[in-house]
Design an enzyme around this catalytic site. Sequence first.
Site, PDB file in Angstrom:
ATOM      1  N   ASN A 214      62.224  30.912 -44.468  1.00 15.29           N
ATOM      2  CA  ASN A 214      62.687  32.103 -44.260  1.00 15.29           C
ATOM      3  C   ASN A 214      63.808  32.414 -43.170  1.00 15.29           C
ATOM      4  OD1 ASN A 214      61.130  33.173 -46.557  1.00 15.29           O
ATOM      5  ND2 ASN A 214      59.698  33.921 -45.236  1.00 15.29           N
TER       6      ASN A 214
ATOM      7  N   LEU B 120      68.745  29.831 -57.531  1.00 15.08           N
ATOM      8  CA  LEU B 120      68.905  29.107 -56.273  1.00 15.08           C
ATOM      9  C   LEU B 120      67.747  28.686 -55.354  1.00 15.08           C
ATOM     10  CD1 LEU B 120      71.012  32.119 -54.926  1.00 15.08           C
ATOM     11  CD2 LEU B 120      71.985  29.836 -55.496  1.00 15.08           C
TER      12      LEU B 120
ATOM     13  N   ASP C  88      63.512  37.584 -46.444  1.00 13.78           N
ATOM     14  CA  ASP C  88      62.029  37.574 -47.197  1.00 13.78           C
ATOM     15  C   ASP C  88      61.176  38.669 -46.423  1.00 13.78           C
ATOM     16  OD1 ASP C  88      60.032  37.455 -48.953  1.00 13.78           O
ATOM     17  OD2 ASP C  88      60.039  35.092 -48.840  1.00 13.78           O
TER      18      ASP C  88
ATOM     19  N   ASP D 168      55.737  36.931 -42.319  1.00 14.34           N
ATOM     20  CA  ASP D 168      55.921  35.582 -42.825  1.00 14.34           C
ATOM     21  C   ASP D 168      57.114  34.763 -42.318  1.00 14.34           C
ATOM     22  OD1 ASP D 168      55.038  33.654 -44.576  1.00 14.34           O
ATOM     23  OD2 ASP D 168      56.201  34.084 -46.275  1.00 14.34           O
TER      24      ASP D 168
ATOM     25  N   TYR E 227      74.543  37.492 -51.145  1.00 15.35           N
ATOM     26  CA  TYR E 227      74.626  36.045 -51.099  1.00 15.35           C
ATOM     27  C   TYR E 227      75.227  35.370 -50.186  1.00 15.35           C
ATOM     28  CZ  TYR E 227      76.229  31.533 -53.195  1.00 15.35           C
ATOM     29  OH  TYR E 227      76.200  30.243 -53.346  1.00 15.35           O
TER      30      TYR E 227
ATOM     31  N   VAL F 152      64.939  33.364 -56.991  1.00 12.95           N
ATOM     32  CA  VAL F 152      66.327  33.676 -56.442  1.00 12.95           C
ATOM     33  C   VAL F 152      67.248  33.206 -57.209  1.00 12.95           C
ATOM     34  CG1 VAL F 152      67.574  34.152 -54.558  1.00 12.95           C
ATOM     35  CG2 VAL F 152      65.050  34.026 -54.141  1.00 12.95           C
TER      36      VAL F 152
END
Length: 592
Positions: free
Chosen positions: A153, A24, A172, A148, A103, A32
């Site tokens: 993200n 992905l 993340d 982050d 997912y 990922v």
Amino acid sequence: MASGTSQSGVGRVIAGRYLLLNQLGSGGMGHVWLAHDQQLDCEVALKEIVFRDPGEAAQDRTARVARARAEARHAAGLRGHPHVVTVHDVLEHEGLPWIVMEYVAGALDLRALVSRRGPLAPAECARIGLAVLDALTAGHERGVMHRDVKPANILLAPDRTGSPYARVLLTDYGISVQPDGDETRYTRTHVIVGTAGYLAPERTQGGPPTAAADLFSLGCTLYYGVEGHGPFDRDTGLATLTAVLLEEPRPPLRAGALEPVLAAMLAKDPVHRITAARTEAALAAIVTPQSPPRPRLDPGSEPPWASGTPDQAAQGRGGRRRRLPRLLLGPLAGLLGFVLLGGGAWYALANLPGAGDGQPYGRAVGLARPLKDGDCVQAVWPDAPFTGTPRLTVVQCLGTTTDGQVMTVYEAGSADEARTTGGTQCEQRTEETREKLAAVRTYAVIPTGDGFDAAGRRVACLLLGTTGPVFGPLGRHREMGMRIPDTATMQKQDCLDRVSDHSARLRPCDGPHGERVLGFARLSPDTTFQQARDGKAQEVCEESLPPQDYGYDPGGHESAFWASKSAWKTTSHYVVCTVRPQNGGTMEGDQV
């Protein structure tokens, strides 16, 4: 997370349970993967730790593995939060950790979405900011700093109704940390952990991670969302970090009502930075502005992605800077001054009082009678589109080339109130239709002071094509069975029958129809119209708006598209993506 192309490793089974289907994406810590959980018979996302440098020091490898375990622990502590990607498990395979996560089907990260479709409207960006802020606050209350926060993200995904990008998820937590805890901080010596351009100034100097630093990063992220680039973007990472520390952010051009909030979030000194609570209040005021006493505004649905790439923002020559609503003055006092009201739409906050005898909107607009709901117009701009005040002419909606249509009119309490709140009110009142169309903007036609009574004390809210005409009625002003001559008047969830390669008929979705519009996709500027029709459009629609992400059985349905020459003549280069039966039959109702 949009499915990427298959990579080396497809078919591997991790920990005897998770079958890798395709990759992905990739990040600083690894890959990922989309995987199939063979025990629970469902799809999950797996994060794989990858060491790209065989010579990496053992202590650095140990630190990165520990950071992965910390990510799972921190994110799992936020399990169940509606705006955090759920972590199910952390496991080891061949000596390395893998994180098993939810997912999120049909999702794109904010960076990819802006790159593909252009900057967001300010009100939509504020909605996303509220969701991310809620997730960050939940972490901060547990002592967990994200460290982050950046566009890559933040995931945007369809909700249960199928509205694209309605769900907002922060992901993340790989470098998150509890600064007051006893755990080791997994940061390599002399390395600043985070992303250049999104780090708070105090973090670039080695300061500790704090909630205020996360808020600065969120401000940079929202700036990117509304402007299409970061506030401190430079040619190199070092130059970017220097700009974060020493330079002011680039003045935003598209931010509208979001501009003062961004300024307060991007204050260099964390002591002077706006708090999370005040940021929440300011963003909420942009998403749902206060309405005048009459008429009351129906709340409507949560705004989806604003389709189409905005032109570069330019304040209308007849426009004025407006003072912030009272709700924002408190949090931002001393920092903000005057700003242009209105979310992501362009507004004609035009015409000073007293301009134009007998003309309710002034000489520049030139109309002798007030606009009414459903009026179609042609607009002639004095310079570039959406710069200055257009001269408007009312025309027939069918049989002529129309530039836009009045979607609603509303009564204002006074001429001053109309000037102050007209732009924001019109954006709110046209939002539902605007977000279903590919390339339109809201424009508020404001009465002058002398023309206020002649206009019936009403503001007219237009939808205008951003790059060209709209070729006919829009939204609820269309009639079932009417012929739609161009993609500019097609909207999300329309049910259609093809008449030719160039036109369709609008059909009721609860009756037989040939295909249904899922959304819009934009092709690269160098794509020719013929290339689009020869396969590029099909390829982009299959990748960005696959029918299975909307609940359609891939065994019986397929992607299709519409492309019009007008979208290429105006350089907007978008196509309409649809779903249709593979056997060439018809669909009916909510059949999937």
